[in-house]
Scaffold this motif. Structure first.
Motif, PDB file in Angstrom:
ATOM      1  N   TRP A   1       2.231   8.458 -10.114  1.00 44.69           N
ATOM      2  CA  TRP A   1       1.053   8.875  -9.335  1.00 44.69           C
ATOM      3  C   TRP A   1       1.099  10.368  -9.059  1.00 44.69           C
ATOM      4  CZ3 TRP A   1       0.483   9.981  -3.862  1.00 44.69           C
ATOM      5  CH2 TRP A   1      -0.817   9.882  -3.376  1.00 44.69           C
ATOM      6  N   LEU A   2       2.250  10.845  -8.591  1.00 42.20           N
ATOM      7  CA  LEU A   2       2.393  12.278  -8.297  1.00 42.20           C
ATOM      8  C   LEU A   2       2.279  13.127  -9.558  1.00 42.20           C
ATOM      9  CD1 LEU A   2       5.265  12.216  -5.667  1.00 42.20           C
ATOM     10  CD2 LEU A   2       2.864  12.804  -5.257  1.00 42.20           C
ATOM     11  N   GLU A   3       2.954  12.722 -10.617  1.00 42.29           N
ATOM     12  CA  GLU A   3       2.909  13.491 -11.864  1.00 42.29           C
ATOM     13  C   GLU A   3       1.490  13.585 -12.414  1.00 42.29           C
ATOM     14  OE1 GLU A   3       5.796  11.511 -14.323  1.00 42.29           O
ATOM     15  OE2 GLU A   3       7.478  12.279 -13.129  1.00 42.29           O
ATOM     16  N   THR A   4       0.753  12.494 -12.327  1.00 44.15           N
ATOM     17  CA  THR A   4      -0.620  12.475 -12.824  1.00 44.15           C
ATOM     18  C   THR A   4      -1.506  13.414 -12.021  1.00 44.15           C
ATOM     19  OG1 THR A   4      -0.293  10.171 -13.474  1.00 44.15           O
ATOM     20  CG2 THR A   4      -2.550  10.967 -13.419  1.00 44.15           C
TER      21      THR A   4
ATOM     22  N   GLN B   1      -9.934  15.081 -12.211  1.00 43.63           N
ATOM     23  CA  GLN B   1      -9.582  14.723 -10.835  1.00 43.63           C
ATOM     24  C   GLN B   1     -10.488  13.600 -10.336  1.00 43.63           C
ATOM     25  OE1 GLN B   1      -9.612  18.417  -8.631  1.00 43.63           O
ATOM     26  NE2 GLN B   1      -8.249  19.376 -10.111  1.00 43.63           N
ATOM     27  N   ASN B   2     -11.765  13.686 -10.630  1.00 39.23           N
ATOM     28  CA  ASN B   2     -12.697  12.623 -10.226  1.00 39.23           C
ATOM     29  C   ASN B   2     -12.390  11.315 -10.949  1.00 39.23           C
ATOM     30  OD1 ASN B   2     -14.072  14.329  -8.477  1.00 39.23           O
ATOM     31  ND2 ASN B   2     -15.555  14.935 -10.026  1.00 39.23           N
ATOM     32  N   ARG B   3     -11.971  11.413 -12.213  1.00 38.74           N
ATOM     33  CA  ARG B   3     -11.605  10.213 -12.969  1.00 38.74           C
ATOM     34  C   ARG B   3     -10.405   9.516 -12.333  1.00 38.74           C
ATOM     35  NH1 ARG B   3      -8.192   8.198 -16.396  1.00 38.74           N
ATOM     36  NH2 ARG B   3      -6.855  10.027 -16.495  1.00 38.74           N
ATOM     37  N   LEU B   4      -9.404  10.315 -11.916  1.00 43.03           N
ATOM     38  CA  LEU B   4      -8.224   9.734 -11.260  1.00 43.03           C
ATOM     39  C   LEU B   4      -8.593   9.093  -9.937  1.00 43.03           C
ATOM     40  CD1 LEU B   4      -5.479  12.443 -11.898  1.00 43.03           C
ATOM     41  CD2 LEU B   4      -5.727  10.210 -12.999  1.00 43.03           C
ATOM     42  N   ASP B   5      -9.485   9.731  -9.224  1.00 42.95           N
ATOM     43  CA  ASP B   5      -9.937   9.189  -7.946  1.00 42.95           C
ATOM     44  C   ASP B   5     -10.518   7.788  -8.155  1.00 42.95           C
ATOM     45  OD1 ASP B   5     -10.366   9.309  -5.207  1.00 42.95           O
ATOM     46  OD2 ASP B   5     -12.255  10.390  -5.385  1.00 42.95           O
ATOM     47  N   LYS B   6     -11.316   7.622  -9.188  1.00 45.39           N
ATOM     48  CA  LYS B   6     -11.902   6.306  -9.497  1.00 45.39           C
ATOM     49  C   LYS B   6     -10.852   5.341 -10.035  1.00 45.39           C
ATOM     50  CE  LYS B   6     -16.577   7.915 -10.230  1.00 45.39           C
ATOM     51  NZ  LYS B   6     -16.994   9.139 -10.842  1.00 45.39           N
TER      52      LYS B   6
ATOM     53  N   TYR C   1      -7.413   7.692  -2.251  1.00 40.99           N
ATOM     54  CA  TYR C   1      -7.726   9.085  -1.947  1.00 40.99           C
ATOM     55  C   TYR C   1      -7.434  10.045  -3.091  1.00 40.99           C
ATOM     56  CZ  TYR C   1      -7.722   7.409   2.859  1.00 40.99           C
ATOM     57  OH  TYR C   1      -7.988   6.729   4.005  1.00 40.99           O
ATOM     58  N   ASN C   2      -8.256  11.094  -3.184  1.00 44.60           N
ATOM     59  CA  ASN C   2      -7.966  12.237  -4.045  1.00 44.60           C
ATOM     60  C   ASN C   2      -7.061  13.144  -3.206  1.00 44.60           C
ATOM     61  OD1 ASN C   2      -7.942  14.804  -5.248  1.00 44.60           O
ATOM     62  ND2 ASN C   2     -10.025  14.596  -6.007  1.00 44.60           N
ATOM     63  N   ILE C   3      -5.834  13.329  -3.638  1.00 43.05           N
ATOM     64  CA  ILE C   3      -4.855  14.045  -2.809  1.00 43.05           C
ATOM     65  C   ILE C   3      -4.848  15.554  -3.002  1.00 43.05           C
ATOM     66  CG2 ILE C   3      -3.350  12.058  -2.624  1.00 43.05           C
ATOM     67  CD1 ILE C   3      -1.470  13.493  -4.649  1.00 43.05           C
ATOM     68  N   ILE C   4      -5.610  16.051  -3.953  1.00 39.45           N
ATOM     69  CA  ILE C   4      -5.591  17.496  -4.206  1.00 39.45           C
ATOM     70  C   ILE C   4      -6.288  18.223  -3.059  1.00 39.45           C
ATOM     71  CG2 ILE C   4      -6.328  19.337  -5.767  1.00 39.45           C
ATOM     72  CD1 ILE C   4      -5.977  17.314  -8.053  1.00 39.45           C
ATOM     73  N   ASN C   5      -5.492  19.026  -2.349  1.00 38.06           N
ATOM     74  CA  ASN C   5      -5.990  19.796  -1.205  1.00 38.06           C
ATOM     75  C   ASN C   5      -6.796  18.927  -0.247  1.00 38.06           C
ATOM     76  OD1 ASN C   5      -4.883  22.340  -2.063  1.00 38.06           O
ATOM     77  ND2 ASN C   5      -6.444  22.323  -3.650  1.00 38.06           N
ATOM     78  N   HIS C   6      -6.300  17.743   0.010  1.00 33.09           N
ATOM     79  CA  HIS C   6      -7.026  16.739   0.802  1.00 33.09           C
ATOM     80  C   HIS C   6      -7.432  17.266   2.184  1.00 33.09           C
ATOM     81  CE1 HIS C   6      -8.206  12.644   1.780  1.00 33.09           C
ATOM     82  NE2 HIS C   6      -7.589  12.781   2.925  1.00 33.09           N
TER      83      HIS C   6
END
Length: 110
Positions: free
Chosen positions: A63-66, A79-84, A89-94
């Motif tokens: 999860w972290l590596e992705t 990033q949006n694809r991973l969120d789906k 949660y989308n963890i990038i700069n949350h």
């Protein structure tokens, strides 16, 4: 006699919207990014509210590596694809995002 004041407290994970929030005195708690990301992962894999989505979450390392790869690429579509894909949660700069900060104006839509 002193005037009694009333204090109403509530919590929210929503985005900070200055126009709405300024009616009240607002406080924000900002967590250590490392602690916050770990908390998000365990919330997504253990919280009863996400029970029907546990199956979408990989191991913590994967999860972290992705997410790190998606962040480094700057590709917001990925990033949006991973969120789906993970359905959490989308963890990038949350925290920055929730506070309405423009944390990375150079994001690419590749």
């Amino acid at each position: 006699e002193r005037e009694k004041k009333r204090c109403i407290m509530f919590s929210s994970e929503g985005h900070y919207i200055p126009g709405n929030s300024m009616k009240y005195t607002s406080y924000t708690i900002v967590r250590s990014p490392v602690q916050h990301v770990l908390s998000i992962y365990f919330h997504c894999t253990e919280a009863p509210v996400h029970r029907d989505r546990f199956k979408f979450m990989p191991s913590l390392d994967t999860w972290l590596e992705t997410w790190i790869e998606a962040m480094r690429s700057g590709n917001t579509k990925e990033q949006n694809r991973l969120d789906k894909k993970y359905q959490c949660y989308n963890i990038i700069n949350h925290q920055s995002t929730k506070l309405g900060l423009d944390h990375d104006p150079g994001n690419k839509e590749e």
